[in-house]
Enzyme design. Structure first.
Site, PDB file in Angstrom:
ATOM      1  CB  ALA A  32      -0.961  -0.008   1.177  1.00 53.08           C
ATOM      2  CG  LEU A  33       4.494   0.451  -1.904  1.00 49.53           C
ATOM      3  CD1 LEU A  33       5.515   0.186  -3.015  1.00 49.53           C
ATOM      4  CD2 LEU A  33       5.133   0.256  -0.539  1.00 49.53           C
ATOM      5  N   GLY A  36       5.917   8.354   1.062  1.00 44.38           N
ATOM      6  CA  GLY A  36       6.838   8.109   2.177  1.00 44.38           C
ATOM      7  C   GLY A  36       7.750   6.931   1.830  1.00 44.38           C
ATOM      8  CG  HIS A  37       6.116   2.992   1.499  1.00 40.93           C
ATOM      9  ND1 HIS A  37       4.760   3.193   1.471  1.00 40.93           N
ATOM     10  CD2 HIS A  37       6.365   2.239   2.604  1.00 40.93           C
ATOM     11  CE1 HIS A  37       4.205   2.571   2.497  1.00 40.93           C
ATOM     12  NE2 HIS A  37       5.149   1.994   3.208  1.00 40.93           N
ATOM     13  N   GLY A 147      11.141   4.673   7.790  1.00 38.61           N
ATOM     14  CA  GLY A 147      10.627   6.034   7.932  1.00 38.61           C
ATOM     15  C   GLY A 147      10.564   6.477   9.391  1.00 38.61           C
TER      16      GLY A 147
END
Ligand code: PAF
Length: 285
Positions: A32-33, A36-37, A147
């Site tokens: 569920a990228l 942030g990823h 993160g």
């Protein structure tokens, strides 16, 4: 060309990269990228010759089976995004590959797993430390990227890496925010329109917080911030904690020139959101 490969092939490929002295960067994810990823993927790409991303929704870190069931899954979109970023290898293991038996690795987390998330999500960090150890064992990265939104997780992974003496450099990426300030999270997808619009108050209240007024009583600030957030319909604070950035200990007083972190978990309807912000009280202004 990005390749999606299984464990045996991945191990062989990693061995071949090692023989070529390539540096391997690794970004473990639960899919569920979002950006942030992708910001972590970009860091990895900039700092290493090879970048590997894993997508694995790890069941052992969910203390609530409903949360696991509802965790967003967008596999096709994830792969498209990673391909567009120029990732070399994607590893999408199934549960049996990661957990071939009932054995679990337990690490001395030095109490870092006790406050905040640990208090409300029992066993969560044991699951995180174990799965990251297992993924590191397969991918054998030189550097791994996490993160700062999950700040306590970052500290725990650093601790696990130290106690297990793994030769992996743990790197962090700053929180990436939506244009209105809400910290990006896979869980944001589950917010209704109305919830999404009130969620913005979490970061706004954190950002407007003036710690100078609470140097002698940070716990009063925690209560005040929680009350302020809880005034909004759909928002219910689970905790607000001010901790010393390095040790994650709760300070009695706030001292000048020490870095603190304001950490927060809030239910927005049925969705649990976390966020954090560092601050320093400076004598110079
Ligand atoms: O932050 C996450 O997405 C997960 O906790 C991680 C580090 C991939 C372990 O499952």
């Amino acid at each position: 060309m990005m390749r999606i490969i299984e464990k045996a092939e991945l191990s062989k490929q990693v061995q071949a990269y090692r023989e070529l002295n390539y540096r391997i960067g690794f970004v473990p994810t639960m899919g569920a990228l979002h950006f942030g990823h992708l910001s972590l993927v970009r860091k990895s790409r900039a700092e290493n010759q090879i970048s590997i991303v894993s997508i694995f929704v790890n069941p052992t870190q969910f203390n609530d089976s409903k949360d696991l069931e509802k965790y967003p899954r967008t596999p096709e979109q994830d792969l498209e995004m990673l391909d567009a970023e120029g990732v070399d290898i994607v590893f999408v293991p199934d549960v049996e590959t990661i957990y071939p038996d009932e054995k679990r690795n337990v690490f001395d987390l030095d109490g870092l797993d006790k406050p905040m998330e640990g208090k409300f999500r029992e066993g969560h960090f044991d699951g995180v430390a174990d799965v990251v150890y297992r993924l590191f064992d397969i991918v054998k990265p030189d550097r791994a990227y996490f993160g700062e939104k999950d700040y306590q997780q970052l500290k725990i992974i650093q601790q696990m890496t130290n106690v297990a003496k793994l030769p992996v450099e743990i790197c962090s990426g700053e929180i990436v925010r939506e244009s209105d300030g809400l910290a990006m999270s896979s869980r944001n997808m589950r917010l209704s329109e109305q919830e999404r619009s009130v969620a913005v108050n979490i970061y706004r209240i954190m950002r407007d917080f003036d710690p100078k007024a609470f140097v002698e009583n940070p716990s009063k600030a925690e209560k005040m911030l929680a009350e302020e957030i809880n005034q909004y319909e759909h928002l219910q604070t689970e905790y607000v904690s001010i901790v010393e950035d390095d040790s994650m200990q709760t300070p009695e007083n706030l001292e000048s020139d020490v870095t603190y972190r304001l950490c927060i978990a809030v239910w927005c309807g049925q969705v649990r959101l976390i966020d954090n912000l560092t601050f320093v009280i400076s004598n110079n202004y």
